[in-house]
Motif scaffolding. Sequence first.
Motif, mmCIF file in Angstrom:
data_model
loop_
_atom_site.group_PDB
_atom_site.id
_atom_site.type_symbol
_atom_site.label_atom_id
_atom_site.label_comp_id
_atom_site.label_asym_id
_atom_site.label_seq_id
_atom_site.Cartn_x
_atom_site.Cartn_y
_atom_site.Cartn_z
ATOM 1 N N LEU A 152 9.635 40.359 15.327
ATOM 2 C CA LEU A 152 8.970 40.617 14.243
ATOM 3 C C LEU A 152 9.615 40.656 12.712
ATOM 4 O O LEU A 152 9.484 40.118 11.467
ATOM 5 N N ALA A 153 10.723 41.505 12.786
ATOM 6 C CA ALA A 153 11.517 41.843 11.620
ATOM 7 C C ALA A 153 12.430 40.621 11.224
ATOM 8 O O ALA A 153 12.513 40.226 10.173
ATOM 9 N N GLY A 154 12.712 39.776 12.180
ATOM 10 C CA GLY A 154 13.108 38.473 12.043
ATOM 11 C C GLY A 154 12.579 37.509 11.217
ATOM 12 O O GLY A 154 13.030 37.117 10.376
ATOM 13 N N VAL A 155 11.161 37.475 11.555
ATOM 14 C CA VAL A 155 10.382 36.413 10.805
ATOM 15 C C VAL A 155 10.156 37.317 9.196
ATOM 16 O O VAL A 155 10.088 36.619 8.442
ATOM 17 N N GLN A 156 9.898 38.471 9.196
ATOM 18 C CA GLN A 156 9.773 39.037 7.919
ATOM 19 C C GLN A 156 11.000 38.833 7.013
ATOM 20 O O GLN A 156 10.583 38.474 5.752
ATOM 21 N N ASN A 157 12.042 38.748 7.547
ATOM 22 C CA ASN A 157 13.188 38.510 6.837
ATOM 23 C C ASN A 157 13.281 37.332 6.186
ATOM 24 O O ASN A 157 13.995 36.993 5.351
ATOM 25 N N ASN A 158 12.784 36.147 6.855
ATOM 26 C CA ASN A 158 12.769 34.667 6.474
ATOM 27 C C ASN A 158 11.704 34.182 5.633
ATOM 28 O O ASN A 158 11.697 32.975 5.238
ATOM 29 N N PHE A 159 10.625 34.975 5.373
ATOM 30 C CA PHE A 159 9.406 34.503 4.849
ATOM 31 C C PHE A 159 9.053 35.776 3.729
ATOM 32 O O PHE A 159 9.116 36.733 3.991
ATOM 33 N N ASP A 160 8.446 35.249 2.453
ATOM 34 C CA ASP A 160 8.128 36.330 1.493
ATOM 35 C C ASP A 160 6.921 37.053 1.900
ATOM 36 O O ASP A 160 7.007 38.324 1.647
#
Length: 469
Positions: A339-347
């Motif tokens: 989840l953190a990885g996705v959050q870091n790649n999208f606003d």
Amino acid sequence: MLLACGNVRLFFLWGLILTAPLELNTSFVVIPHIGGAAAIAIDAVDVFILGLLLFLIRDFSQGYRTGVRIPKVLYWWIGLGFLGFVTMVIGPMRAVAGLEVFRMIKLALLFLVILNEVVRLKQFETVVAALMISVALQSIIALLQYSLNLNLGAQILGEVTEAAAEYTSRATYGNNAQGFTYRVGGLIGHPNLLAIFLAMLMPIGITTLFSGIKPKYKFLIAITVLMGIAALVLTLSRSGWIAFMLAFVTLMSVSFTHPKLKRKYVFARLFIIVSIVVMVAALSGPIYKRLTQSDSGAVSFRWEFMEIALEMAVDKPLLGHGLNSFVWHMPPYTIWQSLAGVQNNFDSIADWPVVHNIYLLVWSEQGTLGLILFLGFYFHLMRIALRGIRTYKEPFLATVNLGCFAGLIALGLDGLASFFIRNGNCGRVFFIVAALVVAIQWWHRENGTHLIVKTPPEPGSADLAEVPG
């Protein structure tokens, strides 16, 4: 308009069809994300649904109608909704499942209202006319967007924001871009959604040209179809192009081989074929560029997320991960791994991507049982439409039914590359077409047994009690 209209009931029917494609609403319990309902929405179309529902309740209570029409094909959809309710009960994503269940209930109500309201030939003509006006409106807006090369600022009606439109347009060709190319979306939203909206509805307009409607209406519909072709090309949606091509080939193949149609309106069919070929040739520049210079990332993205959705479905094969929750469950299956990885790649969560395939989306969220119900609903509807093609009791309804069948084929193919019916306005348009198909079947059934449908008199009109059609 309501005050000036002599037939209030007809006003509500017109209003329902014309506002269905628009995202004119107010929202509550907003949970922004892609892939399903993101809020509890009270739409402008709901006012017209409620108005017709009140008329129907009056009809049944006063004996003007007997027997509510509840077709078996709708049971598949009710089953899907029940699976969503199970997600609401057992979780874990109860709230988002509830948003989609609420939308599904509204779609079922829309379906039932149209099915029970549209019982006479004039009402079928009204629905088709309103759908063609919607096609004309969306096409005109799209052509304006392209001609002016800008967003018109009509977000309240469903147009995407200027930033989203520019991002979509610039991402189309990526590093291959030579200048800015605006991709039109009309008031439907994304260009791909406008493309399948047109691909699904234009076959209905085309087939009405093979019926006995007045020449002036045929002329207006022909102009609408040509504008729709131009708008479809300018969406630059390859899946929309292919879907419409398949629908067009289908309806032409049937019309040239159908026992009742093959010797009728031959000139009209040839004229439509030639006109579309000329129109496509005139717009061959954008088509060639899109086919040869497109950013390959869009296709690779789709394949990547199809694999993700397939892995998710295999992990929970029976009931899936829960209705309307794909974006929350996909992170462990992606290259971002968490989840953190996705959050870091999208606003924001509103930008998190979802699989562009309605079948895999349903399968991953509602499991094999959900996929069976969804496919059962769609193929049962197609079976009804196919049966209607073989029935030729009324020429106008027969040709409209053929157009609906071709449109459903277009939507079925496009579902491999989109989730059209998971969008609020798009889902409503699909259910209008679905209700039209079933209503035509019901018309054939009732007229075959010589049933009489009494209709109460409306303000400003004469006694309307009559045989349907």
